[in-house]
Design a protein around this motif. Structure first.
Motif, PDB file in Angstrom:
ATOM      1  N   SER A  33      24.679  -9.950 -38.020  1.00 51.98           N
ATOM      2  CA  SER A  33      24.035 -10.856 -36.951  1.00 51.98           C
ATOM      3  C   SER A  33      23.983 -10.545 -35.633  1.00 51.98           C
ATOM      4  N   ARG A  34      25.163 -10.081 -35.059  1.00 56.52           N
ATOM      5  CA  ARG A  34      25.048  -9.976 -33.687  1.00 56.52           C
ATOM      6  C   ARG A  34      24.259  -8.577 -33.323  1.00 56.52           C
ATOM      7  N   LEU A  35      24.359  -7.489 -34.345  1.00 57.41           N
ATOM      8  CA  LEU A  35      23.166  -6.249 -34.093  1.00 57.41           C
ATOM      9  C   LEU A  35      21.910  -6.786 -34.117  1.00 57.41           C
ATOM     10  N   LYS A  36      21.675  -7.688 -35.295  1.00 57.66           N
ATOM     11  CA  LYS A  36      20.112  -8.028 -35.195  1.00 57.66           C
ATOM     12  C   LYS A  36      19.563  -8.823 -34.233  1.00 57.66           C
ATOM     13  N   GLU A  37      20.611  -9.569 -33.561  1.00 54.25           N
ATOM     14  CA  GLU A  37      20.321 -10.650 -32.490  1.00 54.25           C
ATOM     15  C   GLU A  37      19.826  -9.504 -31.385  1.00 54.25           C
ATOM     16  N   ALA A  38      20.683  -8.643 -31.007  1.00 57.28           N
ATOM     17  CA  ALA A  38      20.435  -7.554 -29.782  1.00 57.28           C
ATOM     18  C   ALA A  38      19.175  -6.697 -30.247  1.00 57.28           C
TER      19      ALA A  38
END
Length: 176
Positions: A33-38
């Motif tokens: 999720s954090r990677l996709k958010e970035a």
């Protein structure tokens, strides 16, 4: 010949590219999720999306209308361009705190996440070209063209020259 409002056409092409990018990211269920958010943060940051619009306009010129392969190509171009901006902003490169009027990826998240977001966008561009372009010959040509243009003798070479020029007095010859 019909009159074309460039600004309106560009916004329409950017919106089409954004819809394709939204779908591509929605289909990617394995991205943390954090990677996709970035990745989303940078892909959908304010920007004109001129490169992806050019892909779509070229398709219209050649075939009379935008087709699904061109839409995937436009999304791939935007992913590669966004990856290059993320990496260009990093402290080891141009060390920019802002991009498109908002904090750069490494400032909004952190440096490691920014690197991985750029890497993710670069490789996802080639993944969608190789899996979502129906015609295998067209897919191969698109992958080859994009990899050569973005690779070590293309865009990456340009970034290297940019870095090397930082410590050299500017001349017209160097600029050329």
């Amino acid at each position: 010949m019909r009159q074309v409002d460039f600004t309106t056409e560009l916004k329409e092409k950017a919106a089409l590219t954004d819809r394709v990018l939204e779908q591509v990211l929605a289909d990617q269920t394995g991205i943390p999720s954090r990677l996709k958010e970035a990745m989303r943060y940078m892909l959908f940051s304010p920007g004109k999306k001129v490169r992806s619009a050019m892909v779509l306009w070229c398709c219209e010129i050649v075939s009379g209308q935008v087709n699904p392969s061109a839409m995937i190509g436009a999304a791939a171009i935007e992913m590669v361009h966004t990856y290059s901006l993320i990496h260009d902003d990093l402290p080891a490169m141009d060390d920019d705190d802002m991009r498109r009027g908002q904090p750069s990826c490494h400032k909004q998240f952190d440096e490691a996440t920014a690197i991985l977001a750029g890497d993710g966008l670069l490789t996802l561009a080639f993944e969608i070209l190789s899996t979502q372009v129906a015609d295998p010959c067209a897919a191969l040509k698109m992958v080859r063209t994009l990899s050569q243009s973005a690779g070590p003798s293309g865009m990456v070479a340009g970034q290297m020259e940019d870095l090397m020029a930082e410590h050299v007095a500017g001349t017209m010859e160097l600029l050329r």
